[in-house]
Enzyme design. Structure first.
Site, short mmCIF file in Angstrom:
data_model
loop_
_atom_site.label_atom_id
_atom_site.label_comp_id
_atom_site.label_asym_id
_atom_site.label_seq_id
_atom_site.Cartn_x
_atom_site.Cartn_y
_atom_site.Cartn_z
N HIS A 241 0.81 -1.13 0.01
CA HIS A 241 0.15 -0.43 -0.03
C HIS A 241 1.33 0.90 0.26
O HIS A 241 2.10 0.66 0.24
CB HIS A 241 -0.53 -0.35 1.12
CG HIS A 241 -0.08 0.24 2.95
ND1 HIS A 241 -0.05 -0.55 3.12
CD2 HIS A 241 -0.02 0.86 3.48
CE1 HIS A 241 0.89 -0.42 4.21
NE2 HIS A 241 0.70 0.67 4.08
N PHE A 242 0.40 2.38 -0.02
CA PHE A 242 1.02 3.77 -0.22
C PHE A 242 0.47 4.44 0.27
O PHE A 242 -1.39 3.75 0.45
CB PHE A 242 0.93 4.22 -2.21
CG PHE A 242 1.95 3.78 -2.25
CD1 PHE A 242 3.85 3.70 -2.81
CD2 PHE A 242 1.40 2.33 -3.69
CE1 PHE A 242 4.08 3.27 -4.11
CE2 PHE A 242 2.63 1.93 -4.33
CZ PHE A 242 4.10 2.06 -4.94
#
Length: 448
Positions: A241-242
């Site tokens: 994830h970012f």
């Protein structure tokens, strides 16, 4: 030697549980409308598709000059985010958190966010392995309720950007999704989760990083930045994830001076940060968006494969990318961080390293100073010697991947190797069968 630290994991979802608790659930429908097989049948979520671009617009507005135009993506994201706020899905109202610019030449930003500190038992995290396999028994984003998802995000199949208010979630073609962070740092704080159903571990690859760059370019707003934390650099969820949010102030790292050290054949310029407490590299330009993305991805992959924790900031609508190797968690595990800094409970991940200091105690907020911020971030940074060794590894990886062919890249590799002989030293350590510390007072990278 195995290095671990105890810390309270940040709660990014209302469904987040202690490690192992979810593994004890019985099979069948969970009744929580999650993203696992028990609840996916017939699930639907809005879909935003972007037109693939070869280049990012370079006429990005300078911070403070005027207001950037509002793109459809920004309107959609913030509209959906505010709707979730009205539904009470966040753990606190981040818009009420006090924020100030700390006096000084660098413009560090301090925020008092007492709600982000969770009163639950600390969990042990292993911080000496940047690459770890995905563990479905631990919290991951397939366990998040669908109400926390804002929309699907992906490349258009017909070359034109489109928005569908109601689209099927296809388990056979794992979608990338944008979800809220229920413990937001700032307005519009979201998570970009590439191919969520594929359950990818927290490690950057070329496709996922290109997706993040497309999101930055599509937003087209210099106040919207994306960040990435590797394991060992204060990522606590091992599911790719970012993070991203809006902040209508320049980050101090964006204002820092740089020294250009290479221009690659693909047009990507690489510079070193100067006069900033954390040493790092800055990537910008490129003949095409994919050139910039591939170059940065190869640098990140190199760090991962050499077991070097790092953070990434995507700024200026994807035009500038900061890659920041760090060693704070390792110093913490080794007892090399002062109790005064530990008492602040600040975990210097990408936002803190970029100069947005999220403080959990009112005393620290009231006493915030440029000197204190600098002192904390200086503990994050690699030593100059170790940083140059890591640079040699990065440039060698870029050069041999084919992205960095050209005299500048080759010269940087040769110069760095001549000065520090890093490749031989690191390879020798990597060949051992146990973890070892790089010698030196500040060389604190654990290698396998």
């Amino acid at each position: 030697m195995m290095l671990r630290i105890k810390r309270v994991p940040t709660v990014v979802s209302n469904y987040q549980k202690e490690e192992g608790e979810e593994g004890s659930r019985r099979g069948g429908g969970c009744g929580r409308n999650c993203l696992r097989n028990c609840c996916l049948q017939g699930a639907r979520l809005p879909l935003y598709t972007f037109k693939k671009v070869d280049r990012i617009a370079t006429d990005v507005l300078e911070h403070g000059k005027s207001e950037p135009p509002v793109s459809f993506l920004n309107s959609l994201l913030l509209g959906e985010w505010e709707e979730r706020m009205q539904r009470g899905l966040f753990r606190y109202d981040v818009t009420t958190c006090e924020t100030k610019v700390i006096p000084g030449s660098h413009g560090f930003i301090a925020q008092l966010n007492e709600g982000r500190h969770l009163k639950k038992r600390p969990t042990e995290f292993r911080i000496d392995k940047v690459l770890q396999p995905f563990d479905e028994n631990k919290f991951n984003f397939t366990k998040v309720g669908q109400e926390e998802m804002l929309f699907q995000f992906g490349e258009s199949e017909d070359g034109e950007g489109q928005f569908f208010t109601d689209a099927t979630i296809d388990p056979e073609n794992s979608p990338s999704v944008v979800a809220i962070n229920v413990s937001p740092i700032e307005y519009g704080h979201v998570l970009l989760i590439p191919r969520v159903l594929d359950c990818l571990p927290q490690r950057i690859d070329r496709d996922s990083f290109l997706l993040a760059l497309h999101m930055a370019a599509e937003a087209g707003d210099p106040y919207f930045r994306l960040g990435y934390n590797s394991l060992g650099a204060f990522a606590t969820i091992n599911h790719l994830h970012f993070q991203a949010y809006y902040l209508t102030l320049p980050f101090p790292i964006e204002r820092a001076s740089t020294k250009q050290i290479a221009t690659l054949d693909n047009g990507v310029k690489i510079s070193e940060l100067m006069n900033y407490p954390v040493r790092g590299l800055v990537f910008e330009g490129g003949n095409a968006l994919q050139d910039l993305s591939n170059t940065v991805s190869d640098a990140c992959i190199c760090l991962q494969e050499n077991n070097i924790p790092y953070n990434v900031l995507i700024a200026d609508c994807g035009n500038r990318i900061f890659v920041l190797p760090q060693c704070y968690a390792e110093k913490q595990a080794l007892g090399e961080v002062s109790s005064e800094l530990l008492d602040t409970q600040v975990n210097p991940a990408v936002w803190e390293i970029s100069g947005h200091m999220v403080l959990k105690r009112k005393k620290d907020y009231e006493d915030a100073s440029e000197e204190n911020a600098w002192r904390l971030l200086a503990e994050v940074s690699l030593s100059e010697e170790r940083f140059q060794e890591v640079n040699a590894l990065i440039f060698e990886a870029i050069y041999y991947s084919g992205n960095g062919s050209g005299a500048d890249s080759e010269n940087v590799v040769e110069d760095a190797n001549a000065k520090h002989k890093s490749t031989e030293k690191v390879n020798a350590i990597n060949e051992t069968s146990h973890s070892a510390m790089v010698t030196g007072s500040q060389g604190c990278i654990v290698l396998q």
